[in-house]
Design an enzyme around this catalytic site. Structure first.
Site, PDB file in Angstrom:
ATOM      1  N   ASP A 254      -9.918 -10.966   9.525  1.00 22.54           N
ATOM      2  CA  ASP A 254      -9.840  -9.697   8.782  1.00 22.54           C
ATOM      3  C   ASP A 254     -11.250  -9.095   8.631  1.00 22.54           C
ATOM      4  O   ASP A 254     -11.450  -7.900   8.859  1.00 22.54           O
ATOM      5  CB  ASP A 254      -9.207  -9.978   7.409  1.00 22.54           C
ATOM      6  CG  ASP A 254      -9.092  -8.739   6.553  1.00 22.54           C
ATOM      7  OD1 ASP A 254      -8.192  -7.914   6.820  1.00 22.54           O
ATOM      8  OD2 ASP A 254      -9.911  -8.581   5.621  1.00 22.54           O
TER       9      ASP A 254
ATOM     10  N   LYS B  65     -12.930  -5.553  10.144  1.00 20.45           N
ATOM     11  CA  LYS B  65     -13.579  -4.558   9.283  1.00 20.45           C
ATOM     12  C   LYS B  65     -15.016  -4.292   9.723  1.00 20.45           C
ATOM     13  O   LYS B  65     -15.463  -3.143   9.739  1.00 20.45           O
ATOM     14  CB  LYS B  65     -13.516  -5.021   7.826  1.00 20.45           C
ATOM     15  CG  LYS B  65     -12.095  -4.950   7.265  1.00 20.45           C
ATOM     16  CD  LYS B  65     -11.970  -5.690   5.950  1.00 20.45           C
ATOM     17  CE  LYS B  65     -10.577  -5.532   5.346  1.00 20.45           C
ATOM     18  NZ  LYS B  65     -10.329  -6.462   4.231  1.00 20.45           N
TER      19      LYS B  65
ATOM     20  N   GLU C 162     -10.003   5.663   5.797  1.00 22.84           N
ATOM     21  CA  GLU C 162     -10.906   5.251   4.713  1.00 22.84           C
ATOM     22  C   GLU C 162     -10.495   3.911   4.101  1.00 22.84           C
ATOM     23  O   GLU C 162     -11.334   3.090   3.725  1.00 22.84           O
ATOM     24  CB  GLU C 162     -10.907   6.343   3.623  1.00 22.84           C
ATOM     25  CG  GLU C 162     -11.812   6.053   2.449  1.00 22.84           C
ATOM     26  CD  GLU C 162     -13.266   5.909   2.846  1.00 22.84           C
ATOM     27  OE1 GLU C 162     -13.841   6.859   3.382  1.00 22.84           O
ATOM     28  OE2 GLU C 162     -13.842   4.818   2.636  1.00 22.84           O
TER      29      GLU C 162
ATOM     30  N   VAL D 165       0.833  -1.213   0.000  1.00 19.41           N
ATOM     31  CA  VAL D 165       0.000   0.000   0.000  1.00 19.41           C
ATOM     32  C   VAL D 165       0.870   1.266   0.000  1.00 19.41           C
ATOM     33  O   VAL D 165       0.616   2.203  -0.768  1.00 19.41           O
ATOM     34  CB  VAL D 165      -0.982   0.005   1.199  1.00 19.41           C
ATOM     35  CG1 VAL D 165      -1.858   1.254   1.161  1.00 19.41           C
ATOM     36  CG2 VAL D 165      -1.854  -1.253   1.187  1.00 19.41           C
TER      37      VAL D 165
ATOM     38  N   GLY E  77      -1.006 -14.147  -5.799  1.00 18.14           N
ATOM     39  CA  GLY E  77      -0.684 -12.987  -4.963  1.00 18.14           C
ATOM     40  C   GLY E  77      -1.890 -12.391  -4.252  1.00 18.14           C
ATOM     41  O   GLY E  77      -1.808 -11.285  -3.717  1.00 18.14           O
TER      42      GLY E  77
ATOM     43  N   VAL F  87     -11.276  -0.326   5.355  1.00 16.92           N
ATOM     44  CA  VAL F  87     -12.391  -1.219   4.996  1.00 16.92           C
ATOM     45  C   VAL F  87     -12.708  -1.041   3.513  1.00 16.92           C
ATOM     46  O   VAL F  87     -12.870   0.079   3.028  1.00 16.92           O
ATOM     47  CB  VAL F  87     -13.667  -0.904   5.814  1.00 16.92           C
ATOM     48  CG1 VAL F  87     -14.775  -1.902   5.473  1.00 16.92           C
ATOM     49  CG2 VAL F  87     -13.389  -0.910   7.300  1.00 16.92           C
TER      50      VAL F  87
HETATM   51  N1  HSE Z   1      -6.328  -9.457   3.053  1.00 11.74           N
HETATM   52  C1  HSE Z   1      -7.313  -8.449   2.744  1.00 11.74           C
HETATM   53  C2  HSE Z   1      -8.344  -9.053   1.774  1.00 11.74           C
HETATM   54  C3  HSE Z   1      -6.627  -7.268   2.145  1.00 11.74           C
HETATM   55  O1  HSE Z   1      -8.119 -10.133   1.237  1.00 11.74           O
HETATM   56  O2  HSE Z   1      -9.394  -8.454   1.581  1.00 11.74           O
HETATM   57  C4  HSE Z   1      -7.443  -6.016   2.120  1.00 11.74           C
HETATM   58  O3  HSE Z   1      -7.834  -5.596   3.389  1.00 11.74           O
END
Ligand code: HSE
Length: 392
Positions: free
Chosen positions: A196, A200, A124, A13, A182, A127
């Site tokens: 994850d 979020k 921002e 990022v 990837g 999420v």
């Molecule tokens: N590992 C997260 C996904 C990356 O696959 O959505 C973006 O937050």
């Protein structure tokens, strides 16, 4: 005039942020009337082949005592990133980030530190990657009570589920494909176990809940590692697809959880495939709106981070009002007490007494409003082979 900024962490990022600010510098300076100048890139590594190599420093003290106005935290995790974010905010340096782990675990404290020091902590990109969702919730939908959010907020799992469906392959093979392309990380557990998505939906729920903080650890999260090809075939047989859904429903004790879910064809989320994300938001004035797009990746995520940089620059670092989060996590409905719509895989001639139920196929019955704690009993009583959440 230029605003100096530092990028902390030059990975996927962070490098996209430098790239975006560079390729779009003409329109950016025109839009905000000043230039954004990347003065430092702070990383423990060197990047000799990068055209930004000269900006790289390993010296955090140099960065935090300089004249930078904004720190872009793209380190990830909640250790060094936490330390640097506190350090920047405490010095009155605004921080923008894509770090959902840090925002969801330390958001209340970091937002407070930003207010105390008259600077911004914006996220921002935490999420939905490049999808605008945080600022729309705070600003465009500010006149609504947000009643529900249902989202596909993890690209890796959505890609895996799409591959399982389209190619008829099992979970392990689809995960290997995701890693080869990837999309999944070498250690993919936070994605595939729903962690994850849990982080979020913690962030989205807290905003929808007017800043009454809903900590990630209070949210039940089930991932997709147990989803089989038989489950995918079953879903298709009743006109559904399996998606990892993160859900929020408003209430005195909000309902929040993450679970693999049978999504009916009639729902727009059914068509969200591959690494894409989509978030359905329901407001009491708005009705429903769908936010759809690239949920991850270098430039899409950088797009959201840069949007925050421009917002900070355009408002001269003055923090937006009414964005405080409560210090303590508020109570949500315990998972066992949540009433859910589920589909049980069972001979549909079996009686499902005591519940509103409808037959979807010879071996599928939709049961509405069953408490989670009663599902095991129903499954045992009917001899159902399996059950899953259902979303129409
Ligand atoms: N590992 C997260 C996904 C990356 O696959 O959505 C973006 O937050």
């Amino acid at each position: 005039m230029a605003i100096n900024i530092a990028i902390l962490g030059f990975g996927t990022v962070g490098s996209g942020v430098a790239e975006t600010l560079d390729i779009n510098k003409d329109v950016i300076s025109k839009r905000i009337g000043q230039e954004i100048n990347v003065k430092y890139i702070l990383d423990i590594r060197d990047f000799p082949d990068s055209r930004f190599a000269d900006l790289v420093t390993h010296d955090a003290d140099e960065v935090f005592t300089s004249d930078i106005k904004i720190a872009v935290e793209t380190i990830g995790g909640a250790r060094i990133a936490y330390e640097y974010t506190k350090r920047a905010l405490s010095a009155g340096i605004s921080v923008v980030t894509s770090n959902k782990e840090l925002v969801s675990t330390h958001g209340p404290e970091l937002i407070e530190i930003a207010y105390q020091n008259n600077c911004c902590y914006y996220f921002e990109a935490a999420v939905g990657g490049g999808i605008p969702i945080i600022r729309p919730l705070y600003k465009c939908l500010a006149a609504n009570k947000i009643t529900k959010i249902a989202g596909i907020v993890n690209g890796t799992t959505n890609y895996i589920l799409s591959q399982m469906k389209n190619e008829g392959i099992d979970f392990d093979s689809a995960l290997k494909q995701a890693q080869a392309n990837g999309f999944a990380e070498a250690n993919p557990s936070a994605d595939i176990e729903g962690i994850d998505a849990q982080r979020k939906i913690s962030i989205l729920s807290t905003i929808a809940n007017d800043g009454a903080y809903i900590a990630p650890e209070s949210i039940s999260a089930e991932g997709i590692s147990a989803v089989t090809t038989a489950d995918m075939d079953f879903a298709a047989s009743i006109g559904c697809d399996i998606k990892l859904i993160a859900l929020y429903e408003a209430g005195d004790k909000p309902v929040v959880y993450v679970a693999p879910t049978l999504v009916d064809k009639s729902n727009l989320l059914y068509n969200v495939c591959g690494v894409f994300n989509a978030i359905m938001v329901e407001g009491n004035s708005l009705g429903q709106a769908m936010f759809y797009g690239q949920g991850a990746g270098t430039l899409p995520t950088a797009s959201a981070v840069c949007g925050d940089i421009l917002e900070v620059a355009a408002t001269d670092g003055k923090p937006a009002e009414n964005r405080s989060w409560s210090k303590e996590s508020v109570e949500i409905t315990p998972y066992d007490e949540i009433k859910a719509d589920i589909v049980i895989r069972v001979d549909s001639s079996k009686a499902v007494d005591g519940y509103e139920a409808s037959v979807l196929s010879d071996e599928a019955v939709l049961v509405k409003g069953i408490k989670h704690k009663d599902i095991a009993d129903l499954v045992a009583k009917t001899g159902a082979k399996s059950w899953m959440h259902y979303l129409k």
